[in-house]
Structures are given as C-alpha cells and as structure tokens.
Design an enzyme around this catalytic site. Sequence first.
Site, PDB file in Angstrom:
ATOM      1  N   CYS A   7       0.820  -1.199   0.000  1.00  0.00           N
ATOM      2  CA  CYS A   7       0.000   0.000   0.000  1.00  0.00           C
ATOM      3  C   CYS A   7       0.867   1.267   0.000  1.00  0.00           C
ATOM      4  O   CYS A   7       2.082   1.222   0.135  1.00  0.00           O
ATOM      5  CB  CYS A   7      -0.937  -0.011   1.205  1.00  0.00           C
ATOM      6  SG  CYS A   7      -2.363   1.074   1.001  1.00  0.00           S
ATOM      7  N   ASP A 144      -5.726  -3.159  11.871  1.00  0.00           N
ATOM      8  CA  ASP A 144      -4.587  -2.236  11.843  1.00  0.00           C
ATOM      9  C   ASP A 144      -4.452  -1.555  13.193  1.00  0.00           C
ATOM     10  O   ASP A 144      -5.411  -1.460  13.964  1.00  0.00           O
ATOM     11  CB  ASP A 144      -4.787  -1.186  10.745  1.00  0.00           C
ATOM     12  CG  ASP A 144      -3.496  -0.475  10.359  1.00  0.00           C
ATOM     13  OD1 ASP A 144      -2.423  -0.873  10.850  1.00  0.00           O
ATOM     14  OD2 ASP A 144      -3.569   0.481   9.564  1.00  0.00           O
TER      15      ASP A 144
END
Length: 226
Positions: A7, A144
Amino acid sequence: MVRVKICGNTDAEQIKICVEAGADCVGFVVEYPVSVPWNLTRDEAADLLPLVPPFVTRAVVTGGSAEFVLGIADHLRPEIIQLHTDNPIHETTEIAKKLTEHGIRLIRALRIDVATGKAGGEIEDPISAARALENTGISALLLDAHTADMPAGTGITVSWEIAKLIRESVTVPIILAGGLNSNNIRDAIRAVRPYAVDVITGVEASRRVKDPVLVREFIRCAKITE
C-alpha cells in the site's frame, strides 16, 4: 497461500516494483481525511490506477462520509475500496451495499488503539466490533494499529493474539496490517493465519519511497509455504 497488498504507492515506479515482486494487490491512499504521507488527490490516483496490469488488484484506501467515499469510488472505479475510518455500522452497511451495486468490494478497517487495545468506532471491544462489521456486507476485515499521532502506517504491530481471536470469531476474510516487515511476517502469519497481509512502512526506504529489495523480500517471506 497468503495474499499480499503493498500500500501507499505514489508513482509509476512504485507500481512497477510491486508488480514485478509479485504483489497480489497494489494500494493507493486517496484523499484520506487525515494528513498522511501517502495521500494522493483523486486526479493523481486516476493517472496511476490504469498502470496496474490485469490480474493485479487495485485498492483505494480512503475514509470519511458515505457520500465522500462513494464519490471517490465513482471517480476511480477500483476493484476494492478500503474504508479506513471508523464509520458507524449503519453507514458501513450503506457504503458496502452501494459499492456492490457497482461491482466494487469493500474492505473495512478495524483500527485498534495500541495504548488501550480498544477498537475505534461505536463498539470498543475488538471482537464484538468485528462480529458487528461482518454483517455489513463487507468483503474482508482489515486489522490495523493506530495511535494518537497516526491513524495508519504507524509501524506498530496489532496484538497478534487479539487478531487471532478475531479471525476465529468471524467468517469474513481477515487482512493483517500494522508494523509488518520481512523480519516478522512469517511469525505474524503463523500466529494469526490471515487471508492476506498489508504493508506500507515495512517496505519503505523513507516516507513515500519504496525499497525494491524490501518489497521483494517481504513478498517472498509472506508467500513461503509451510
């Protein structure tokens, strides 16, 4: 085999690095409502997404109101939208439903505070929050870490024990993020058994700069089968 998302890509060279290293998914942070180093405008992202070749998935990471998120999805038409803000359950359901109508899958981040272990959003218990989110129509749940200073990309790991409990408590695929790198990725996968893993800072030479060696090594280590 575990899937890998790289990412925070910000230019054509980074896309090439990820694809040549074997990434399953290439992620772009687009108009995220909090200042983060990887933020792109939707027009910048529109120039980059077509550079991702067939059979590699494109994911757009964003956040905010349903109207805002759906506007970005309509502008970019990626395969995946990753909702990385603590939207209420009902709003997550609304976003997932409308994206599905356009053939776009929704990944919802479940952000866990590294100091308290509490989930962001209306349900503080991470397992209860995960169970509620799995019924919203999302295609996967991403775990996360977040801190008071950084909403994502913290370089700090989520509790793998909590992540494992969440994975055992829900039926949707679990994506593990937070503080992953080539040195800990095999231990993380053994501990959690996620569907996929997601990395930004663990493959960077510096902020916004991908290191080709780190990208290749991360993917290699993540895809080693036991």
